[in-house]
Enzyme design. Structure first.
Site, PDB file in Angstrom:
ATOM      1  N   GLU A  36      14.947 -24.927  33.731  1.00 42.84           N
ATOM      2  CA  GLU A  36      13.776 -24.849  34.607  1.00 42.84           C
ATOM      3  C   GLU A  36      14.233 -24.946  36.061  1.00 42.84           C
ATOM      4  OE1 GLU A  36       9.349 -26.869  35.112  1.00 42.84           O
ATOM      5  OE2 GLU A  36      10.977 -28.050  34.245  1.00 42.84           O
ATOM      6  N   GLU A  63       2.791 -35.291  30.739  1.00 42.08           N
ATOM      7  CA  GLU A  63       2.850 -33.860  31.076  1.00 42.08           C
ATOM      8  C   GLU A  63       4.216 -33.621  31.692  1.00 42.08           C
ATOM      9  OE1 GLU A  63       3.302 -30.957  33.209  1.00 42.08           O
ATOM     10  OE2 GLU A  63       1.485 -31.302  34.386  1.00 42.08           O
ATOM     11  N   LYS A 120       1.579 -45.279  41.022  1.00 42.41           N
ATOM     12  CA  LYS A 120       2.940 -45.294  41.544  1.00 42.41           C
ATOM     13  C   LYS A 120       3.277 -43.873  41.997  1.00 42.41           C
ATOM     14  CE  LYS A 120       7.574 -45.137  41.588  1.00 42.41           C
ATOM     15  NZ  LYS A 120       8.333 -43.901  41.899  1.00 42.41           N
ATOM     16  N   CYS A 163       4.809 -27.359  37.471  1.00 45.65           N
ATOM     17  CA  CYS A 163       5.248 -27.474  36.077  1.00 45.65           C
ATOM     18  C   CYS A 163       4.819 -26.266  35.257  1.00 45.65           C
ATOM     19  CB  CYS A 163       4.677 -28.749  35.458  1.00 45.65           C
ATOM     20  SG  CYS A 163       5.349 -30.275  36.152  1.00 45.65           S
TER      21      CYS A 163
END
Length: 477
Positions: A383, A251, A178, A285
């Site tokens: 972040e 993750e 996906k 990330c």
């Protein structure tokens, strides 16, 4: 199981790949650098997920029954297919995601897809004899899980898809992918290329919105979900997977810290710091997102880093000269702009950038360095996931470690020093899944990778990554 039919004619072109994945009646996908239409993607439904899962579920026993050597050969052939289509794949990725062709960007990402397939194919996972004392003989084997749902992000859409798909296929699972709704075309094109080699229904992709991801993560015939993305979405996947007790590899968000010790040569580390923070225009990330610098070298590090940053060209990815691109979507642009504005309003010093052109096309936010900022400022605590780096001054190493560890995430971290032993001593105190020395964010297909705290759980890459997409079985006797 039927063998694949190669539907390509000669070397794939950009137009042929785009045609293979575009639906003329689908939703427009826009170039984040220009706002132009890249292509159209069909928006699939939860019912389409059900159909896709049924197909790969039916194909899985025959795929698992193949010898490991056969699956290895097919992964290597899939890498060959990616290399044959490398340039059109990179162009599509650049247009859709925004990252430049050159530098550690689109061509780099496509090349990493082929490299990761080959490394996954070459990773040994022998049967382990755990006890053999003359009376008891016990062996540890790893068997296929079944069907894996692979839910990917928009920042490294092709490469992270391969991180999920390659080990899953190697271990005898079949996979439903996906892609992110922001970057579906590049992932659909990647899967199309892989499927010119793989047997039918071993791998498929279903593009769509949150309902598609939610159905995949809750589906009773999906045995494992692999997800890379935000912590909030990861938490939703944990909840939706609970009823079927799915195995998960997550993750999630990072906000990685870097600590610069007072013994560094600022000019020697400046370029490494830059790419640690600004690879993929900060949309990674495990990028360096908050930098702690000892007061003795603070001004020199700030000056050296600013000089490097000034020289890095930003613009449309198809321009061969650029190495930085736009933010992939407007929502992410707005996050970066909000956080930089909050830093400016607090009295922090903007060394570079922070002044986007509101009338320019695309989602370009300039490379931004922010100094003299408090550790609790939103630009540090949240972040940013974009081209803005806060640089925080510290006095003692204990203070730096405490600031680095204070957040509820822990994907990666780094320590910068001319004394490797001193750096390792600091690294041992950092709460992060990976701590790099004099670098930040580099990954290797044989080195396990995963996070602490709310950065997720489970390991990827190498033998540990293969184990993560398999079921351990002990044969005792």
């Amino acid at each position: 199981m039927s063998e694949p039919v190669d539907t390509t004619s000669g070397t794939p072109t950009y137009d042929s790949l785009l045609a293979a994945v575009t639906d003329p009646d689908g939703r427009e996908v826009l170039d984040p650098a220009t706002g132009e239409v890249v292509g159209r993607v069909a928006e699939r439904s939860a019912e389409d997920v059900d159909a896709a899962v049924a197909r790969v579920r039916a194909a899985q026993p025959a795929w698992a029954a193949r010898a490991d050597a056969e699956r290895i050969d097919l992964l290597n052939r899939a890498a060959d297919a990616i290399e044959a289509a490398a340039e059109p794949l990179a162009e599509l990725l650049s247009r859709e995601q925004g990252k430049p062709l050159n530098g550690p960007n689109a061509r780099f990402e496509v090349g990493a897809c082929a490299a990761w397939l080959r490394a996954t194919a070459a990773t040994p996972l022998p049967v382990e004899t755990v006890v053999d004392d003359g009376e008891v003989h016990a062996e540890l084997h790893y068997r296929p899980i079944g069907v894996v749902g692979a839910i990917g992000p928009w920042n490294w859409p092709m490469m992270i898809t391969i991180w999920q798909v390659a080990p899953s296929l190697r271990m005898g699972n079949t996979v439903v992918v996906k892609p992110s709704e922001y970057t579906p075309l590049s992932v659909l094109a990647l899967v199309h290329v892989l499927n010119t080699v793989l047997p039918a229904d071993v791998l498929t992709a279903v593009a769509g919105g949150r309902d598609v991801g939610a159905r995949l993560s809750a589906h009773p015939d999906v045995d494992k979900v692999m997800f890379t993305g935000s912590t909030a979405t990861g938490q939703a996947i944990i909840k939706s997977s609970a009823d079927t007790v799915k195995r998960l590899t997550l993750e999630l968000g990072g906000n990685d810290a870097g600590i610069v010790l007072p013994d560094v040569d600022p000019e020697a580390i400046a370029e490494g710091l830059f790419w640690g923070a600004f690879i993929n225009t900060g949309q990674t990330c495990a990028a360096l997102k908050r930098l702690y610098v000892h007061t003795d070298v603070y001004d020199d590090v700030v000056a050296a880093l600013t000089e490097v940053a000034k020289a890095m060209p930003m613009g449309r990815g198809l321009d061969e000269n650029n190495v930085l691109g736009p933010l992939q979507n407007r929502a992410q642009y707005d996050i970066v702009a909000r956080l930089v504005d909050a830093a400016r309003d607090s009295g922090a010093r903007i060394l570079l950038g922070g002044d986007p052109d509101p009338d320019a096309p695309g989602h370009f936010y300039p490379t931004t360095l922010v100094a003299d900022i408090d550790d609790d400022n939103p630009l540090v605590a949240e972040e940013q996931f974009g081209p803005a780096l806060p640089i925080i001054r510290y006095e003692t190493i204990d203070e730096a470690i405490a600031m680095a560890n204070r957040l509820d995430v822990g994907l990666g971290a780094s320590v910068w020093s001319s004394d490797r032993d001193a750096a390792r001593a600091v690294a041992a105190h950092l709460q992060a899944g990976t701590v790099w020395i004099n670098a930040h964010g580099g990954v290797h297909p044989m080195i396990p990778f995963g996070g602490h705290k709310k950065s997720g759980y489970g390991l990827e890459f190498g033998a540990e990554g293969l184990k993560a997409v398999a079921v351990p079985q002990v044969i005792n006797g």
